[in-house]
Design a protein around this motif. Structure first.
Motif, PDB file in Angstrom:
ATOM      1  N   TRP A 169       0.861  -1.179   0.000  1.00  0.00           N
ATOM      2  CA  TRP A 169       0.000   0.000   0.000  1.00  0.00           C
ATOM      3  C   TRP A 169       0.894   1.224   0.000  1.00  0.00           C
ATOM      4  CZ3 TRP A 169      -4.813   0.059  -1.368  1.00  0.00           C
ATOM      5  CH2 TRP A 169      -5.636   1.155  -1.114  1.00  0.00           C
ATOM      6  N   LEU A 170       0.301   2.380  -0.146  1.00  0.00           N
ATOM      7  CA  LEU A 170       1.069   3.617  -0.120  1.00  0.00           C
ATOM      8  C   LEU A 170       1.790   3.774   1.217  1.00  0.00           C
ATOM      9  CD1 LEU A 170       1.848   6.425  -1.239  1.00  0.00           C
ATOM     10  CD2 LEU A 170      -0.319   7.264  -0.315  1.00  0.00           C
ATOM     11  N   ASP A 171       3.104   3.953   1.136  1.00  0.00           N
ATOM     12  CA  ASP A 171       3.929   4.253   2.305  1.00  0.00           C
ATOM     13  C   ASP A 171       4.165   5.768   2.308  1.00  0.00           C
ATOM     14  OD1 ASP A 171       5.975   4.715   4.136  1.00  0.00           O
ATOM     15  OD2 ASP A 171       6.990   2.823   3.695  1.00  0.00           O
ATOM     16  N   ARG A 172       3.586   6.455   3.246  1.00  0.00           N
ATOM     17  CA  ARG A 172       3.650   7.917   3.259  1.00  0.00           C
ATOM     18  C   ARG A 172       5.065   8.436   3.504  1.00  0.00           C
ATOM     19  NH1 ARG A 172      -1.432  10.322   3.493  1.00  0.00           N
ATOM     20  NH2 ARG A 172      -3.126   8.802   3.554  1.00  0.00           N
ATOM     21  N   GLU A 173       5.928   7.623   4.097  1.00  0.00           N
ATOM     22  CA  GLU A 173       7.301   8.068   4.318  1.00  0.00           C
ATOM     23  C   GLU A 173       8.112   8.087   3.024  1.00  0.00           C
ATOM     24  OE1 GLU A 173       9.168   5.860   7.390  1.00  0.00           O
ATOM     25  OE2 GLU A 173       7.716   6.458   8.933  1.00  0.00           O
ATOM     26  N   THR A 174       7.892   7.089   2.164  1.00  0.00           N
ATOM     27  CA  THR A 174       8.618   7.037   0.893  1.00  0.00           C
ATOM     28  C   THR A 174       7.852   7.720  -0.232  1.00  0.00           C
ATOM     29  OG1 THR A 174       7.651   4.912   0.211  1.00  0.00           O
ATOM     30  CG2 THR A 174       9.636   4.840   1.593  1.00  0.00           C
ATOM     31  N   GLY A 175       6.538   7.896  -0.046  1.00  0.00           N
ATOM     32  CA  GLY A 175       5.719   8.489  -1.096  1.00  0.00           C
ATOM     33  C   GLY A 175       5.429   7.558  -2.245  1.00  0.00           C
ATOM     34  N   ASP A 176       5.523   6.233  -1.998  1.00  0.00           N
ATOM     35  CA  ASP A 176       5.283   5.260  -3.068  1.00  0.00           C
ATOM     36  C   ASP A 176       4.715   3.990  -2.461  1.00  0.00           C
ATOM     37  OD1 ASP A 176       5.181   4.148  -5.579  1.00  0.00           O
ATOM     38  OD2 ASP A 176       7.352   4.021  -5.857  1.00  0.00           O
ATOM     39  N   LEU A 177       4.305   3.072  -3.327  1.00  0.00           N
ATOM     40  CA  LEU A 177       3.855   1.771  -2.870  1.00  0.00           C
ATOM     41  C   LEU A 177       4.995   1.050  -2.161  1.00  0.00           C
ATOM     42  CD1 LEU A 177       1.976   0.684  -6.117  1.00  0.00           C
ATOM     43  CD2 LEU A 177       0.883   1.278  -3.944  1.00  0.00           C
ATOM     44  N   GLY A 178       4.669   0.352  -1.092  1.00  0.00           N
ATOM     45  CA  GLY A 178       5.698  -0.375  -0.361  1.00  0.00           C
ATOM     46  C   GLY A 178       5.139  -1.627   0.283  1.00  0.00           C
ATOM     47  N   PHE A 179       5.977  -2.657   0.387  1.00  0.00           N
ATOM     48  CA  PHE A 179       5.615  -3.917   1.027  1.00  0.00           C
ATOM     49  C   PHE A 179       5.321  -3.646   2.504  1.00  0.00           C
ATOM     50  CE2 PHE A 179       7.210  -8.398   2.292  1.00  0.00           C
ATOM     51  CZ  PHE A 179       5.938  -8.933   2.156  1.00  0.00           C
ATOM     52  N   CYS A 180       4.248  -4.232   3.025  1.00  0.00           N
ATOM     53  CA  CYS A 180       3.773  -3.879   4.363  1.00  0.00           C
ATOM     54  C   CYS A 180       4.370  -4.716   5.494  1.00  0.00           C
ATOM     55  CB  CYS A 180       2.249  -4.017   4.420  1.00  0.00           C
ATOM     56  SG  CYS A 180       1.353  -2.836   3.381  1.00  0.00           S
ATOM     57  N   TRP A 181       4.983  -5.855   5.185  1.00  0.00           N
ATOM     58  CA  TRP A 181       5.303  -6.813   6.242  1.00  0.00           C
ATOM     59  C   TRP A 181       6.750  -7.294   6.179  1.00  0.00           C
ATOM     60  CZ3 TRP A 181       1.209  -6.817   9.277  1.00  0.00           C
ATOM     61  CH2 TRP A 181      -0.056  -6.613   8.716  1.00  0.00           C
ATOM     62  N   PRO A 182       7.360  -7.578   7.330  1.00  0.00           N
ATOM     63  CA  PRO A 182       8.635  -8.292   7.326  1.00  0.00           C
ATOM     64  C   PRO A 182       8.440  -9.722   6.822  1.00  0.00           C
ATOM     65  CG  PRO A 182       8.210  -7.278   9.470  1.00  0.00           C
ATOM     66  CD  PRO A 182       6.937  -7.193   8.695  1.00  0.00           C
ATOM     67  N   ARG A 183       9.464 -10.262   6.194  1.00  0.00           N
ATOM     68  CA  ARG A 183       9.368 -11.597   5.616  1.00  0.00           C
ATOM     69  C   ARG A 183       8.962 -12.654   6.658  1.00  0.00           C
ATOM     70  NH1 ARG A 183      11.911 -14.157   1.257  1.00  0.00           N
ATOM     71  NH2 ARG A 183      11.391 -16.373   1.277  1.00  0.00           N
ATOM     72  N   GLY A 184       9.547 -12.599   7.836  1.00  0.00           N
ATOM     73  CA  GLY A 184       9.242 -13.601   8.854  1.00  0.00           C
ATOM     74  C   GLY A 184       7.794 -13.585   9.287  1.00  0.00           C
ATOM     75  N   ALA A 185       7.194 -12.397   9.327  1.00  0.00           N
ATOM     76  CA  ALA A 185       5.803 -12.290   9.758  1.00  0.00           C
ATOM     77  C   ALA A 185       4.863 -12.967   8.774  1.00  0.00           C
ATOM     78  CB  ALA A 185       5.427 -10.824   9.933  1.00  0.00           C
ATOM     79  N   VAL A 186       5.082 -12.764   7.480  1.00  0.00           N
ATOM     80  CA  VAL A 186       4.178 -13.387   6.501  1.00  0.00           C
ATOM     81  C   VAL A 186       4.422 -14.889   6.429  1.00  0.00           C
ATOM     82  CG1 VAL A 186       3.727 -11.326   5.143  1.00  0.00           C
ATOM     83  CG2 VAL A 186       5.686 -12.747   4.563  1.00  0.00           C
ATOM     84  N   GLU A 187       5.654 -15.331   6.610  1.00  0.00           N
ATOM     85  CA  GLU A 187       5.908 -16.774   6.625  1.00  0.00           C
ATOM     86  C   GLU A 187       5.149 -17.441   7.767  1.00  0.00           C
ATOM     87  OE1 GLU A 187      10.133 -17.118   6.861  1.00  0.00           O
ATOM     88  OE2 GLU A 187      10.408 -17.019   4.682  1.00  0.00           O
ATOM     89  N   ALA A 188       5.220 -16.843   8.954  1.00  0.00           N
ATOM     90  CA  ALA A 188       4.522 -17.421  10.099  1.00  0.00           C
ATOM     91  C   ALA A 188       3.009 -17.365   9.907  1.00  0.00           C
ATOM     92  CB  ALA A 188       4.922 -16.671  11.370  1.00  0.00           C
ATOM     93  N   ALA A 189       2.511 -16.273   9.344  1.00  0.00           N
ATOM     94  CA  ALA A 189       1.071 -16.112   9.152  1.00  0.00           C
ATOM     95  C   ALA A 189       0.531 -17.098   8.124  1.00  0.00           C
ATOM     96  CB  ALA A 189       0.773 -14.683   8.728  1.00  0.00           C
ATOM     97  N   ILE A 190       1.224 -17.246   7.011  1.00  0.00           N
ATOM     98  CA  ILE A 190       0.765 -18.172   5.974  1.00  0.00           C
ATOM     99  C   ILE A 190       0.835 -19.610   6.470  1.00  0.00           C
ATOM    100  CG2 ILE A 190       1.297 -19.079   3.685  1.00  0.00           C
ATOM    101  CD1 ILE A 190       2.153 -16.186   2.945  1.00  0.00           C
TER     102      ILE A 190
END
Length: 376
Positions: A169-190
């Motif tokens: 989603w839009l990352d307001r700090e970079t002003g562009d689309l950005g990945f929302c999650w650390p890799r480990g978090a999505v691995e554990a969630a999936i």
């Protein structure tokens, strides 16, 4: 509508129907075509009923009830909607021939629709799960990475075999689309979703979120506009499906114009994703990536756009039979629901002409049959 509901409540059986013409039970041009079927007790049979004094005959070209594999019943641009609005959304899908919906994230409880014989079947993905302040207000559970597996488990139990993440989603700090999650978090969630028997999909517009999610074991990506020559082979190798929602991607230039003054980098990125949308989806299909029809209706888009999305896939380079399968035979198999087969619920759509010759035929169904009743 009221009289039909009363009839169903009173236990009246659906009528016996005799469907004649070209019954497209599968994509094969020979083996996938039958000349007739009957509907008895709300179910399909290819055997002529022995005793049926009152039979209604319908002729035409027949497809299994269409699939909108990405929509949001019970949702509008501001969040959850009331029951009458939800009903209207579902009826709009039904009248367009979409009789099986994968609700790809909604804060609304729509379980009550399961008791309505006149409404489409819904496969729910629970409520969106997003990073804090990184998605549309009132839509999602907004959580931090350490809480992601617990929320995924919650929605896996609430849904119908699917969970929906917001991958970028839009990352307001970079002003562009950005990945929302650390890799480990999505691995554990999936992994947690899979342990509970649910598949996981994710909203993804941009490039950088795709490889980490696929390598973490995700099952599907919504939109997938960020696919590239590097990531398409990864999707094909892992069998990760995409639901492009091209009728939604068509809105990117308008979104970019609205946000350009504040986020010019994001606006430029959205325009580039839009410009190459057809080439992106066509290349994915050519590489063997599974593609399914979804419209993203229910947020900013109206319901009932399934025929337009099929036509968009054809523009992207999919052959007509593949685009039809993405909204019928193939999509139903992917979601674990039957098509037109012996003993299956009689959910199908009748057209005046062959949709394989021109997919625009889907935009004008002659009859819609749901649970064995002609409903539209």
């Amino acid at each position: 509508m009221a009289s039909m509901d009363a009839s169903a409540a009173a236990g009246h059986r659906p009528p016996v129907l005799h469907i004649k013409g070209r019954i497209l039970v599968g994509p094969d041009p020979v083996d996938g075509v039958r000349d007739e079927l009957w509907v008895v007790g709300g179910r399909v049979t290819f055997d002529r009923p022995v005793a049926a004094p009152d039979i209604t005959t319908i002729e035409g070209w027949v497809l299994p009830g269409l699939v909108d594999a990405h929509c949001h019943v019970g949702l509008d641009a501001h969040g959850a909607v009331d029951a009458p609005t939800t009903e209207k959304q579902a009826l709009t899908e039904r009248d367009a021939g979409a009789l099986l919906l994968r609700d790809a994230g909604s804060p609304a409880d729509t379980r009550w629709t399961d008791d309505r014989e006149d409404l489409p079947r819904i496969v729910r993905a629970g409520r969106h799960i997003a990073r804090t302040k990184r998605y549309i207000r009132n839509y999602a559970h907004e959580v931090e990475p350490e809480d992601l597996p617990a929320y995924v488990a919650r929605e896996a139990r609430r849904g119908d075999g699917w969970v929906k993440l917001v991958g970028d989603w839009l990352d307001r700090e970079t002003g562009d689309l950005g990945f929302c999650w650390p890799r480990g978090a999505v691995e554990a969630a999936i992994a947690e979703a899979h342990r509970l028997g649910a598949r996981v999909t994710a909203h993804c517009f941009a490039e950088e979120s795709l490889a980490p999610l696929v390598e973490a074991g995700i099952d599907c990506i919504e939109h997938a506009t960020g696919l590239t020559e590097e990531t398409i082979p990864l999707f094909a190798e892992r069998g990760v499906a995409i639901v492009p929602t091209l009728v939604n991607i068509a809105t990117f230039p308008v979104l970019a114009e609205k946000g350009e003054a504040k986020f010019p980098r994001w606006a430029d990125h959205m325009r580039r994703l839009h410009e190459r949308r057809y080439a992106t989806i066509g290349a994915a299909y050519d590489a063997g990536v599974p593609v399914y029809v979804g419209t993203d209706a229910g947020g900013s888009l109206p319901h009932g756009l399934v025929a337009q999305e099929v036509a968009e896939l054809v523009k992207a380079g999919l052959p007509a039979h593949a685009a039809l399968s993405a909204a019928s035979w193939g999509a139903r198999a992917w979601l674990g629901r039957p098509g037109i087969e012996e003993g299956a619920p009689a959910d199908f759509v009748v057209y005046d002409a062959d949709p394989r010759a021109d997919v625009r035929v889907l935009g004008a169904p002659r009859r819609v049959v749901l649970r064995g009743r002609v409903v539209a």
